[in-house]
Scaffold this motif. Sequence first.
Motif, PDB file in Angstrom:
ATOM      1  N   SER A  14       0.827  -1.191   0.000  1.00 50.25           N
ATOM      2  CA  SER A  14       0.000   0.000   0.000  1.00 50.25           C
ATOM      3  C   SER A  14       0.870   1.253   0.000  1.00 50.25           C
ATOM      4  O   SER A  14       2.095   1.199   0.115  1.00 50.25           O
ATOM      5  N   ARG A  15       0.219   2.392  -0.109  1.00 50.58           N
ATOM      6  CA  ARG A  15       0.941   3.669  -0.104  1.00 50.58           C
ATOM      7  C   ARG A  15       1.598   3.930   1.256  1.00 50.58           C
ATOM      8  O   ARG A  15       2.508   4.767   1.355  1.00 50.58           O
ATOM      9  N   CYS A  16       1.140   3.239   2.285  1.00 45.78           N
ATOM     10  CA  CYS A  16       1.706   3.433   3.628  1.00 45.78           C
ATOM     11  C   CYS A  16       2.984   2.635   3.841  1.00 45.78           C
ATOM     12  O   CYS A  16       3.691   2.859   4.838  1.00 45.78           O
ATOM     13  N   ALA A  17       3.274   1.699   2.944  1.00 52.69           N
ATOM     14  CA  ALA A  17       4.455   0.862   3.108  1.00 52.69           C
ATOM     15  C   ALA A  17       5.713   1.694   2.894  1.00 52.69           C
ATOM     16  O   ALA A  17       5.790   2.514   1.977  1.00 52.69           O
ATOM     17  N   GLY A  18       6.706   1.451   3.728  1.00 55.89           N
ATOM     18  CA  GLY A  18       7.973   2.134   3.561  1.00 55.89           C
ATOM     19  C   GLY A  18       8.039   3.523   4.149  1.00 55.89           C
ATOM     20  O   GLY A  18       9.056   4.212   4.011  1.00 55.89           O
ATOM     21  N   LEU A  19       6.990   3.984   4.818  1.00 57.07           N
ATOM     22  CA  LEU A  19       7.035   5.292   5.456  1.00 57.07           C
ATOM     23  C   LEU A  19       8.025   5.277   6.622  1.00 57.07           C
ATOM     24  O   LEU A  19       8.232   4.249   7.265  1.00 57.07           O
ATOM     25  N   SER A  20       8.611   6.416   6.891  1.00 59.11           N
ATOM     26  CA  SER A  20       9.460   6.531   8.069  1.00 59.11           C
ATOM     27  C   SER A  20       8.569   6.511   9.312  1.00 59.11           C
ATOM     28  O   SER A  20       7.375   6.815   9.235  1.00 59.11           O
TER      29      SER A  20
END
Length: 372
Positions: A14-20
């Motif tokens: 999802s777009r939330c993956a890899g967020l700091s």
Amino acid sequence: MRRSLAPVWLTEPSRCAGLSPRNAGAALAALAVLLLATLLVFATPAPPAASGAASNRADDQADVMLYETIVENVRHGGDYYAVAADAMRSGNYPLKPFVTFRLPTLATVQASLPHAVVVALLYILAAAVALAWYARLAPAFARPPPRIVAMTLLAGGLMAFVQSDLIAFHEIWAGLFLALSLGVHRPAAWLPSVAFGLAAALIRETAGLYLALMLLLALAAGARREAIGWLVAGAILAVVLAAHAHAVAAVVRPLDPASPGWSGHLGFGFFVRTMAVSTALALAPVWLAAPLVGLALFGWAAWRDPIGLRVLVVLAAYAAVLSVFGRLDTFYWGLLVAPLMLVGLAFVPDGLRDLFAALSDRRQITVRRIVR
């Protein structure tokens, strides 16, 4: 770099993956604020409830019966604007400004076709929306069960759009055309999307906002040809509205009542309520339906696909319009975007999992300088 976890339902993270962790915390705080904002629904008065009794249909569906009367009079040879003005005066509707009159598109088409054909066209349009979005959603999900969930949610959004007794209601048709426009949109094949979007606006002029939003999104994506297509659609709508205003002016009398205006300022809770009453959420208690609306918006934001962002922008824009300009008796404006609302819930499991995974990632990188 942090490696993304394997998706739960989706084929891609999802777009939330890899967020700091910091950005994930900010996103989670924003989601919490959104969910709290949905509780404003309890501070918003509800639209008048329909009794459901056949004897009270005139009160429960006054607007629908107005449009049905206009269609019948046009079918028997009446001029649209003349019969619309007479019907609106009889029902004590405002006749000023000109936007209180619906565009003649839907009434003219329905008056020229048998009732059974119109009903069939409504079902065909709803089926086209379902097929278009199945083609769009199927590649996004890794397995059949989540695909079934997504299509079930779409069916929940279409619940009000397959009721044959609402075929004279303009928002029903315009909402389906908007959903179809978004469903068939492709960067390399945008013309059908523009055509369906224009069809929606020619039925209900409030869909003109959708044309403007798609123009801005095309410009932001650097799709200049597509932007020109949306600009041409907007120009066509402007010409039609000018002709419509001229025709209305010819039948309106000086003493005809004017609209009280569109500045209800009912707030975000009103948008939440319109989504609840316009979809299958009407079957759930308000305390459950309200946060589900917020989660659906989060789900659309979490889907890492350009069309997900477009749907989110359209939903947010109409949420703002309903919050500022909507009145209790104009709650049906929400039907323009209701078909796709609940589908966003299908993206919530991956979005939430990736958000919490990013938030809990506390790994640090230590850089050491070695001098030889």
